[in-house]
Design a protein around this motif. Structure first.
Motif, PDB file in Angstrom:
ATOM      1  N   UNK A   1      14.235 -14.154  17.877  1.00 10.47           N
ATOM      2  CA  UNK A   1      15.379 -13.242  17.752  1.00 10.47           C
ATOM      3  C   UNK A   1      16.613 -13.990  17.248  1.00 10.47           C
ATOM      4  N   UNK A   2      16.823 -15.162  17.795  1.00 14.26           N
ATOM      5  CA  UNK A   2      17.976 -15.996  17.437  1.00 14.26           C
ATOM      6  C   UNK A   2      17.959 -16.367  15.949  1.00 14.26           C
ATOM      7  N   UNK A   3      16.752 -16.447  15.372  1.00 15.12           N
ATOM      8  CA  UNK A   3      16.617 -16.879  13.984  1.00 15.12           C
ATOM      9  C   UNK A   3      16.212 -15.759  13.033  1.00 15.12           C
ATOM     10  N   UNK A   4      16.318 -14.513  13.502  1.00 16.63           N
ATOM     11  CA  UNK A   4      16.062 -13.365  12.636  1.00 16.63           C
ATOM     12  C   UNK A   4      14.615 -13.157  12.261  1.00 16.63           C
ATOM     13  N   UNK A   5      13.705 -13.595  13.112  1.00 17.78           N
ATOM     14  CA  UNK A   5      12.273 -13.401  12.873  1.00 17.78           C
ATOM     15  C   UNK A   5      11.764 -12.427  13.931  1.00 17.78           C
ATOM     16  N   UNK A   6      11.271 -11.277  13.481  1.00 12.20           N
ATOM     17  CA  UNK A   6      10.865 -10.229  14.402  1.00 12.20           C
ATOM     18  C   UNK A   6       9.390 -10.360  14.778  1.00 12.20           C
ATOM     19  N   UNK A   7       9.141 -10.498  16.075  1.00 13.25           N
ATOM     20  CA  UNK A   7       7.779 -10.461  16.604  1.00 13.25           C
ATOM     21  C   UNK A   7       7.793  -9.611  17.866  1.00 13.25           C
ATOM     22  N   UNK A   8       6.627  -9.085  18.213  1.00 11.79           N
ATOM     23  CA  UNK A   8       6.509  -8.283  19.428  1.00 11.79           C
ATOM     24  C   UNK A   8       6.145  -9.185  20.601  1.00 11.79           C
ATOM     25  N   UNK A   9       6.269  -8.656  21.798  1.00 14.85           N
ATOM     26  CA  UNK A   9       5.877  -9.405  22.993  1.00 14.85           C
ATOM     27  C   UNK A   9       4.385  -9.761  22.932  1.00 14.85           C
ATOM     28  N   UNK A  10       3.568  -8.825  22.476  1.00 16.88           N
ATOM     29  CA  UNK A  10       2.124  -9.081  22.356  1.00 16.88           C
ATOM     30  C   UNK A  10       1.864 -10.212  21.371  1.00 16.88           C
ATOM     31  N   UNK A  11       2.559 -10.193  20.238  1.00 20.76           N
ATOM     32  CA  UNK A  11       2.403 -11.269  19.258  1.00 20.76           C
ATOM     33  C   UNK A  11       2.859 -12.602  19.840  1.00 20.76           C
ATOM     34  N   UNK A  12       3.959 -12.598  20.576  1.00 20.94           N
ATOM     35  CA  UNK A  12       4.450 -13.826  21.208  1.00 20.94           C
ATOM     36  C   UNK A  12       3.385 -14.394  22.152  1.00 20.94           C
ATOM     37  N   UNK A  13       2.767 -13.525  22.933  1.00 18.31           N
ATOM     38  CA  UNK A  13       1.719 -13.972  23.859  1.00 18.31           C
ATOM     39  C   UNK A  13       0.532 -14.544  23.091  1.00 18.31           C
ATOM     40  N   UNK A  14       0.157 -13.914  21.983  1.00 19.05           N
ATOM     41  CA  UNK A  14      -0.968 -14.400  21.185  1.00 19.05           C
ATOM     42  C   UNK A  14      -0.645 -15.747  20.542  1.00 19.05           C
ATOM     43  N   UNK A  15       0.570 -15.897  20.062  1.00 20.89           N
ATOM     44  CA  UNK A  15       0.989 -17.165  19.449  1.00 20.89           C
ATOM     45  C   UNK A  15       0.974 -18.280  20.486  1.00 20.89           C
ATOM     46  N   UNK A  16       1.528 -18.013  21.656  1.00 21.02           N
ATOM     47  CA  UNK A  16       1.548 -19.013  22.735  1.00 21.02           C
ATOM     48  C   UNK A  16       0.135 -19.381  23.146  1.00 21.02           C
TER      49      UNK A  16
ATOM     50  N   UNK B   1       0.140 -22.033  10.272  1.00 25.03           N
ATOM     51  CA  UNK B   1       0.780 -20.915   9.581  1.00 25.03           C
ATOM     52  C   UNK B   1      -0.226 -19.832   9.198  1.00 25.03           C
ATOM     53  N   UNK B   2      -1.456 -20.225   8.860  1.00 20.16           N
ATOM     54  CA  UNK B   2      -2.493 -19.227   8.597  1.00 20.16           C
ATOM     55  C   UNK B   2      -2.777 -18.393   9.842  1.00 20.16           C
ATOM     56  N   UNK B   3      -2.829 -19.054  10.982  1.00 20.10           N
ATOM     57  CA  UNK B   3      -3.061 -18.330  12.235  1.00 20.10           C
ATOM     58  C   UNK B   3      -1.871 -17.442  12.576  1.00 20.10           C
ATOM     59  N   UNK B   4      -0.667 -17.933  12.337  1.00 15.41           N
ATOM     60  CA  UNK B   4       0.521 -17.116  12.566  1.00 15.41           C
ATOM     61  C   UNK B   4       0.496 -15.879  11.674  1.00 15.41           C
ATOM     62  N   UNK B   5       0.082 -16.050  10.443  1.00 16.54           N
ATOM     63  CA  UNK B   5      -0.033 -14.929   9.511  1.00 16.54           C
ATOM     64  C   UNK B   5      -1.060 -13.916  10.004  1.00 16.54           C
ATOM     65  N   UNK B   6      -2.146 -14.403  10.579  1.00 18.38           N
ATOM     66  CA  UNK B   6      -3.183 -13.514  11.104  1.00 18.38           C
ATOM     67  C   UNK B   6      -2.657 -12.722  12.306  1.00 18.38           C
ATOM     68  N   UNK B   7      -1.911 -13.390  13.182  1.00 16.86           N
ATOM     69  CA  UNK B   7      -1.396 -12.752  14.397  1.00 16.86           C
ATOM     70  C   UNK B   7      -0.271 -11.770  14.063  1.00 16.86           C
ATOM     71  N   UNK B   8       0.599 -12.157  13.148  1.00 15.84           N
ATOM     72  CA  UNK B   8       1.758 -11.322  12.828  1.00 15.84           C
ATOM     73  C   UNK B   8       1.539 -10.693  11.454  1.00 15.84           C
ATOM     74  N   UNK B   9       2.141 -11.257  10.450  1.00 16.51           N
ATOM     75  CA  UNK B   9       1.942 -10.840   9.060  1.00 16.51           C
ATOM     76  C   UNK B   9       2.397 -11.982   8.159  1.00 16.51           C
ATOM     77  N   UNK B  10       2.090 -11.839   6.879  1.00 20.18           N
ATOM     78  CA  UNK B  10       2.386 -12.928   5.941  1.00 20.18           C
ATOM     79  C   UNK B  10       3.894 -13.175   5.816  1.00 20.18           C
ATOM     80  N   UNK B  11       4.694 -12.136   5.833  1.00 18.34           N
ATOM     81  CA  UNK B  11       6.138 -12.312   5.695  1.00 18.34           C
ATOM     82  C   UNK B  11       6.719 -13.087   6.885  1.00 18.34           C
ATOM     83  N   UNK B  12       6.265 -12.782   8.089  1.00 15.54           N
ATOM     84  CA  UNK B  12       6.739 -13.502   9.276  1.00 15.54           C
ATOM     85  C   UNK B  12       6.351 -14.976   9.191  1.00 15.54           C
ATOM     86  N   UNK B  13       5.135 -15.247   8.737  1.00 13.66           N
ATOM     87  CA  UNK B  13       4.689 -16.631   8.594  1.00 13.66           C
ATOM     88  C   UNK B  13       5.545 -17.366   7.556  1.00 13.66           C
TER      89      UNK B  13
END
Length: 94
Positions: free
Chosen positions: A26-41, A61-73
Motif C-alpha cells: 500500500x505504501x508503495x502503490x502496489x495493490x494486492x489482496x489479503x489472500x494474495x499477500x498470504x499466498x506470497x508469504x 517474479x514469475x511466481x509473483x506474477x502467477x499469484x497476482x498478475x503480470x502488472x503487479x510483478x
C-alpha cells in the motif's frame, strides 16, 4: 559484510507477515489482496528464494506474477530496482 546483509534480508523476507506485506505494498502503490499477500508469504516461507542472484529474482517474479498478475510483478520489480539504487546496494546483486 555482504554475507551478513544478504542473510538478514533473506531472513526478513521469510519472517514477513501478510499484514506487513499489505502495508508495504500500500505504501508503495502496489495493490494486492489479503489472500494474495498470504499466498506470497507462504511462497517465500516455503521456497528457497535468493533475490541477490538474477535467476532467483526471475523465479520469484514469475511466481509473483502467477499469484497476482503480470502488472503487479512488473511494478514490484521496478520498485525493487529503485530500492537497490536508493540504498546503494547494487554491489550485492549479480
Amino acid at each position: 559484510m555482504s554475507k551478513i546483509i544478504k542473510d538478514l534480508a533473506i531472513k526478513k523476507m521469510k519472517q514477513l507477515s501478510p499484514e506487513e506485506l499489505l502495508h508495504y505494498s500500500d505504501q508503495n502503490g502496489i495493490t494486492i489482496t489479503r489472500t494474495q499477500a498470504k499466498q506470497i508469504i507462504s511462497y517465500l516461507q516455503n521456497h528457497s528464494v535468493d533475490p541477490f542472484n538474477e535467476s532467483g529474482r526471475h523465479k520469484m517474479l514469475l511466481e509473483l506474477s502467477r499469484i497476482t498478475d503480470q502488472e503487479t510483478a512488473k511494478k514490484s520489480e521496478k520498485l525493487f530496482h529503485q530500492l537497490i539504487r536508493a540504498y546503494g546496494l547494487e554491489y550485492l546483486f549479480n
